[in-house]
Each structure stands twice: as structure tokens, then as C-alpha cells.
Design an enzyme around this catalytic site. Structure first.
Site, PDB file in Angstrom:
ATOM      1  N   HIS A  83      16.944 144.480  63.048  1.00  0.00           N
ATOM      2  CA  HIS A  83      15.876 144.654  62.073  1.00  0.00           C
ATOM      3  C   HIS A  83      14.535 144.427  62.743  1.00  0.00           C
ATOM      4  CE1 HIS A  83      13.849 144.701  58.209  1.00  0.00           C
ATOM      5  NE2 HIS A  83      13.125 143.692  58.665  1.00  0.00           N
ATOM      6  N   ASP A 162      14.852 138.983  45.192  1.00  0.00           N
ATOM      7  CA  ASP A 162      13.759 139.187  46.145  1.00  0.00           C
ATOM      8  C   ASP A 162      12.802 140.258  45.652  1.00  0.00           C
ATOM      9  OD1 ASP A 162      12.332 139.209  48.742  1.00  0.00           O
ATOM     10  OD2 ASP A 162      13.176 141.215  48.831  1.00  0.00           O
ATOM     11  N   ARG A 169       4.602 138.230  44.204  1.00  0.00           N
ATOM     12  CA  ARG A 169       3.824 137.802  45.378  1.00  0.00           C
ATOM     13  C   ARG A 169       2.744 138.820  45.695  1.00  0.00           C
ATOM     14  NH1 ARG A 169       8.169 137.537  49.738  1.00  0.00           N
ATOM     15  NH2 ARG A 169       6.436 137.081  51.135  1.00  0.00           N
ATOM     16  N   SER A 184      12.752 136.859  52.214  1.00  0.00           N
ATOM     17  CA  SER A 184      12.780 138.231  51.717  1.00  0.00           C
ATOM     18  C   SER A 184      13.557 139.130  52.681  1.00  0.00           C
ATOM     19  CB  SER A 184      11.342 138.717  51.544  1.00  0.00           C
ATOM     20  OG  SER A 184      11.322 140.058  51.136  1.00  0.00           O
ATOM     21  N   LYS A 188      18.079 140.395  52.348  1.00  0.00           N
ATOM     22  CA  LYS A 188      18.593 141.764  52.393  1.00  0.00           C
ATOM     23  C   LYS A 188      19.517 141.970  53.593  1.00  0.00           C
ATOM     24  CE  LYS A 188      14.353 142.847  51.657  1.00  0.00           C
ATOM     25  NZ  LYS A 188      13.011 143.419  51.452  1.00  0.00           N
TER      26      LYS A 188
END
Lengths: 442, 442
Positions: A83, A162, A169, A184, A188
Site C-alpha cells: 500500500h 472508517d 474528519r 483509516s 481497510k
């Protein structure tokens, strides 16, 4: 039963919350039992007071548990994922995943579309004619078991808590909080089911975390969260001081990925892919040492097995493998127009975010989820930081299909370049590696 | 037009907001154009980052402008008001206002009911048979012009923005912020129309501001706000380490006020009233010096003119003035029961807040606005900090009408006393005086 007021106050006063208190806040909010104004005050208190590693883990786990969890148990072996915290011209997924799969790693990846200045792997893949980004679960499992790689669009409802918290947010100036960002992202990633995750945390002008210290803190928090959830974790911290590689767009990034798999790509992109991929192989247990892992990654370029793996994947997901050998089959823009340097000198600075927005202005990216994008357009850089340039020499070639969009993109692009009279060094690219053993400078 | 997000972020990052930005936030919220979750995040950012004096003034003025403003222009002369940040057994209003009016000051005061552990002057006044706390505007003006004093219940819709913001603060743990507290108090005081305001900011275990430094900061901010709004301001900082005087309740506090006006009251209460009142006279221009002001206040006790003024006011507002001479006419509890010391020693500590809650448990106070209170009940202290006590000797006399309530109140009360073996000094009472010239220690 807890009191919402007391939990907010406890965090406001800098105390660590228990797992039960975090569950109470998050699930109460998701169920609509805790009003958004109390959650907003809580998030601002977290912004100021932070969270311990344990709190961040509990927050993440709670958000994971709020939705579907992808079950990859039907796929044999150690599933490894990567990621990136998002950058400009980041073509890594299309390069490193085939290299990793060709070297014995197992890649069962769900990925997303682009938004704002950041591109998305799903959009890039869709520029390959016929490529199916949506596969039925069985076909996905079958493909990975057979060829060790599948890249599909994320459809499961991962970590809905989230999603709901992020929307709040975004409206209350509480996005820039390291434990909240870490929670967050990791909620995922954990829900997506991989056994090991290699993170690429970007720092610099084009990154979410502009400062190295923030990037380091984010990397550490995410590694902690993943390890405590039983996953094998590595994070690199790398530069997004300028766009990665030369291409920013969709089809033109696919073309650049193919060149890189052939060993003819931009060096920064190749080195990043080799580094991230080597860590993926090592945590997968496929390589006996990091040295071995690096060797395997470089071999997969020189012996062409990475490129072959990309073709296999394209074919297995309904795409035309010929487009890999003959990139003229990829979508193309109407015109290629050079954008010229307004002066002599050396490229001193490139605002990567602005270049990303310039590519978006051309039509390569989207503002809102529903927006259509133009797969053929994009920007191909000819000059990067440290390069000498003469007045009138092209800084980039714009692949464009619309005159008005071109004008706006050109204006943004030129404003993003700073050309000075003195020679400058290219920016440092690799900063550090973070794993359960700590931080190693690179 | 401003962006709510940017205003929250600006405050979050520690920057001062302009008058226009503060108006935009407050009025947007009051009109329902800014959702409560954004206001909640903003308030938490203010909690952490504070406000400059200028910001606090602008916030206060904006809240004043959100509602009715009391017009006292029909009353001749300099109108002077007093406000206390709330304590336990605080009978000052009933003592000092008659003394000030008897000495040439002008008191046109709107006051409130009690809530929680804090008593309210309106409730205390209602224990005088026939006393009307609500007067038509004309009668209020007429009374003050004639006898220089009226104490009535606040009915005008003063500073509705404060009311709406306070409700949100109360639910989001953002009450304890000095600029927000100062703005909340001062918006109502400025809207109430007095020309000069003397504040009594309490500090210690029974006060909202437990620490002296916080009390000082609050006093300074409120003096700044008032002076910048063109009012004459003084604030004293005084102790609420133990309840003020001996009586905590309603009718029993009226009785104590009468004793004090006769010169037979508790010394701490008398000194506080003389000090606050002297400052009221001085800023009113009625006394030529602080020395003169003190002399006038003490004279109004010794010559009985303060007591006479109280009687005049009671009569002018429909009450029975005989109740002042014969306090047997005031409401009474069914029983008076001594609560005895469990041990020999010296009173080392009294948790004033807990004593206030014990009196409330007897029925002297209310939890919610709608609750009925019992005007006759209360606690009369026999021992205060520093006093020697023998086991079995009464610490207090409870005026009570209900066995069950008595048991609960007694439990709370006894827990609030700490009796040690060593002799201790009574706590310091006067801390400091704050006015436009700065802070003077007392």
C-alpha cells in the site's frame, strides 16, 4: 456503560482509552447512538492529544470489525499486499506485483480508483483493452492459485466505520492526525485479508505527510497496528518531492510500467519497485535473505519473467495481452504537445501535487467519484529536479485531447516548476525502513 | 465569505481569528447554517489553543448582539452590578446590594435561580413571604430611581448565542476553557446593561476554577472584555476552599444575610461583602477613594442603613418587611438535627462542592431547571476549617423535612469533612484584585 462526555474528557485530558471505551465511541457513532457533534469534539481531542500504539490498534480493529472481512483462506500460501500513502505518477503496483508473483510471492490484491491528484491502479488497468477489474470471488481465487496474481477492484464494504468517521474528519479539520490516518489506512488493509503488508509512506511536497518526522511516525504506527494484528509488516519511507518516473496519467503509466518491466524504465521507479518487492518477498518467506530477495527481483526484470507475468494476468482477466507487446493498442490522446521551459537553468523544485492536479486538469483524474476520466491523456516529464534545461526545450510532453483543458493544465504545470541558475542535486529518494525491529536509515 | 473548514483549521493551528471570522462562526451556528459537529470541533480547538484578548472581546460582543440588550437608560446615574462565578453558601448579593444602595450606589440587578450545587439569589428572595421576583419594566425602573435598588429575576432573552453554544460545550467537554467561560459570563453581564461590574472569581475546591492561576486568567480576560466594551471593571479573586459563612440553603441564608447586615454575621461573609461593595462604590464614583468606600460600607452596617435598605426593597417588591425583623416568618424545615463529628481533632478540609451537593440532597437545590426546591431546608455549619472539634460535637445543624433525604445528605456531608489530629490555620481568603491597571495581590 460509559459516558460519552467522560470519554471525550478523558482523551481531552491526555489519557489513554481502554479498548472498551474506543469500541463504545466508534460503534455508538456508527449506530447513530452518539451524535456527530460529540464525535467531532472527540476527534479534535485526538488530533491534539494523539493515541498510544495500543489505542490505535484498538481503534483500527474496531473499524475492521464494523464491516466485511475478505476471506482469502481458499488461496494457498502467504498472501502479500502493498500500500502506498498516495503520490503522483505512482506506477509501482503495475510493476512490482508481476515481479513479486514471478519470483514466488502471492498477490491477491484489491485496489481502488483515483481521486483528486492521485491516480488509481484500477483506472490504469482499465486502459488495457478488455481488462476486467471485477471478477467473481471464485474466479479471483482460481486465478491467484493458478498464476499467483490477480488485481481487482475493491467491491466489499470494508471498514464502514472508517468511511463514516472520515467524512466527519474531512468536515472538521481533523484529517491530519497520525493515529487517525493510520487507523483509516490499516482498517481497510487488515480487512482486505493479506498475511503481510509492505507500506510505502511518501514524504515531501507531493505527499500527504510533507515532513519526514510525520511520515516516520505514521509508518511506525501502521507497522505497530499490523504486527499487533498478527500481520508481517514493513514500511519504507520514500520521497514524493517530485513525481515518480516520467509518466502521469493512465495508459501512459501502463506503457511506462511495461518499459520498466523490460528494464528500460525510469530508474527511480525501478529502484522503488525492486525495494518494495524485495521486502514483499522477504516477509513472504520466499527469499532466504534480503540479499536473495533483491536478486530475485532484479532477475525477474532481466529474464523477462515479470513482463511475462503481467501478460499472464492480463489474459487471465480478459484483457488483450497483445497490448503489452504493442502499446499502440492502448488508448491515446488526440495530440502530443510539448510544454517548453520559459528560461535557461536547472530544475530546482517541482511541486508534485500541482503536477498531479495539472494531469487531472487534462482529464486524467477525477474530482468526484462519479466523474469520467480520459484514459489516453496525461503528462510525460522530460525534465526532473537537477536536470539542466534550455529556454524553449520541452519540460514535458502533454498528451491531450481538449484545447481548453490543455491551457488550464499548462498554466498549473508551469507554475509547479522552479528553474534556478545554479546546479542542484536530485532529491534523496529512500529515507528509511521501519519494521518490528525498529527504524533503519536507508 | 469564509470557509468553516478553514476557520476551524486556523484556530486548530493556533492562529488568531478576525472579528469577521468569529461573527461568521457564531452567527452561522446560531442561524443553523453551520452544523453542530463543525462548531463542536471548533470549540475543542479553542479549548486547546485559547483566544487572544481581542478574540475573546469579539466573541463576547457577537454573543451580546445575538439577543436582547437591557436598556437601563431610564434609570439615572451610574448603574453597578456584581457577579460571582458561583460558590456554596454565597449570600453576598442579599448583603452587599442593600449596603451599596444605602451608601449611594445604584443597583438595578437581574439575577438567576440556583442549579446544581450553587444557590441562586432569586430562590433565596422568594423565601421572603410575598416577595415578587418579577416586576414590569416600568415598576423596576421606578423602584431603582426611588430607592436605588431592585433585584429581579432575569426574563429577557440575553445572549441566546451563548445559550446555544453552552449547551454544545456541556455535551462535548469544552466547558473548561477560559475565553469561552469569560465570553459566556460577560455576554450576559454586558447585555444586562450595567455601567460598571465587580466580579468575584472564586478559586479552591468548591469553585469552578480550582487553581488560582486559572481564576486569575479568567478574571483578567473578563476585565479586558468589559473594559474594551466601555464598562468599568474590577475583579476580586477569593477563596471557595470551604463554604462562605455558615448557612447553605435559602431561608437560612436570608436569615444569615440579615444577621450580617446587623453586624452579627460570619466574618468571612461580612469582609467579602464590604470588599466587593467598596469596589462597587468606588467605580460608581460615589466614594472619593477606596478608603472612603470601605468606610461607607462599614458605616452602612453599623448605622443600620443597609438593613433598612433591605426592608425598603422587600416592601417595594411586595414582600413582608416584618419578616426581616422577625425571621420566624420565613419558611422553616420540620426538624433541626445535629450532624455529629465522628472523631476528635481539627477540621482540616471541607469539600465545599460536596457540602453544596449535600444541601441540594436535602432539597435546597435543584438538578434540573423544572425541579421544585424546599425553601426551608439547608445546612448550618458549626465548624469550619481550623476549628477544634470533639467526637459527638455537632459539625453542622441540618434543617430537614424528609428522613430519606436527610440520610443521603448526611452521608455526603460527612464525607466532605476531613478531621485531622494537628492544628491547622483557616485558609487564605482574599487572593488578588484585578482591574485595568493590572493585578494587585491582597
Amino acid at each position: 456503560m460509559f459516558s460519552v462526555y467522560e470519554v471525550i474528557k478523558k482523551k481531552r485530558d491526555g489519557n489513554a482509552l481502554s479498548k472498551e471505551e474506543i469500541d463504545f465511541m466508534v460503534m455508538g457513532f456508527v449506530k447513530g447512538e452518539i451524535p456527530d457533534y460529540q464525535m467531532a469534539a472527540f476527534l479534535m481531542a485526538v488530533f491534539f492529544k494523539g493515541m498510544t500504539a495500543e489505542e490505535a490498534v484498538n481503534l483500527t480493529q474496531c473499524m475492521v470489525d464494523s464491516g466485511e472481512k475478505v476471506d482469502l483462506s481458499a488461496i494457498k500460501g502467504f498472501k502479500v499486499d502493498k500500500h502506498s500513502t498516495g503520490g503522483v505518477g505512482d506506477t509501482t503496483s503495475l510493476v512490482l506485483n508481476p515481479l513479486v508473483a514471478a519470483s514466488g510471492g502471492i498477490v491477491a490484491k484489491m485496489t481502488g480508483r483515483g481521486l483528486g491528484h492521485t491516480g488509481g491502479t484500477v483506472d490504469k488497468l482499465e486502459s488495457i483493452p478488455g481488462f476486467q477489474v471485477e471478477l467473481p470471488k471464485e474466479k479471483f481465487v482460481e486465478n491467484v492459485n493458478k498464476i499467483h496474481i490477480a488485481l481487482i477492484s475493491q467491491t466489499a464494504d470494508l471498514a464502514p466505520a472508517d468511511k463514516k468517521i472520515y467524512a466527519l474528519r474531512d468536515a472538521t479539520a481533523t484529517v491530519d492526525s497520525i493515529p487517525l490516518i493510520a487507523g483509516s489506512i490499516m482498517s481497510k488493509k487488515l480487512a482486505a485479508g493479506a498475511d503481510g503488508i509492505v507500506l510505502d509512506v511518501k514524504t515531501g511536497s507531493g505527499a500527504f505527510m510533507e515532513k519526514y518526522e510525520d511520515a516516520l511516525a505514521l509508518a511506525k504506527t501502521m507497522v505497530d497496528i499490523g504486527e499487533l494484528a498478527g500481520r508481517k509488516m514493513v514500511s519504507l519511507i520514500t520521497s514524493m518531492e517530485e513525481p515518480l518516473g516520467f509518466a502521469i496519467g493512465n495508459a501512459i503509466e501502463v506503457k511506462e510500467a511495461i518499459q520498466t518491466l523490460k528494464g528500460n524504465g525510469p530508474k527511480d521507479l525501478e529502484e522503488l519497485c525492486v525495494n518494495l518487492g524485495a521486502n514483499m518477498l522477504f516477509i513472504s518467506g520466499v527469499a532466504s535473505s534480503m540479499e536473495d530477495a533483491f536478486k530475485k527481483m532484479r532477475n525477474a526484470i532481466t529474464d523477462g519473467s515479470g513482463l511475462k507475468k503481467l501478460k499472464e494476468m492480463v489474459e487471465a482477466q480478459g484483457g488483450n495481452p497483445e497490448a503489452i507487446d504493442n502499446t499502440d493498442l492502448l488508448p491515446k490522446a488526440k495530440e502530443e504537445i510539448p510544454v517548453e521551459s520559459p528560461s535557461d537553468g536547472f530544475v530546482r523544485r517541482i511541486d508534485a501535487l500541482e503536477v498531479g492536479l495539472a494531469a487531472k486538469a487534462l482529464g486524467a483524474g477525477r474530482e468526484k467519484k462519479e466523474d469520467k476520466i480520459d484514459l489516453g491523456v496525461g503528462i510525460y516529464l522530460k525534465k526532473k529536479i537537477g536536470d539542466e534545461v534550455k529556454k524553449g526545450e520541452p519540460l514535458a510532453i502533454f498528451h491531450t485531447s481538449d484545447e481548453k483543458k490543455f491551457a488550464e493544465a499548462k498554466r498549473r504545470f508551469l507554475a509547479s516548476y522552479e528553474i534556478g541558475t545554479e546546479r542542484v542535486d536530485p532529491p534523496k529518494f529512500f529515507y528509511a525502513k521501519v519494521d518490528k525491529n525498529g527504524v533503519t536509515e536507508m
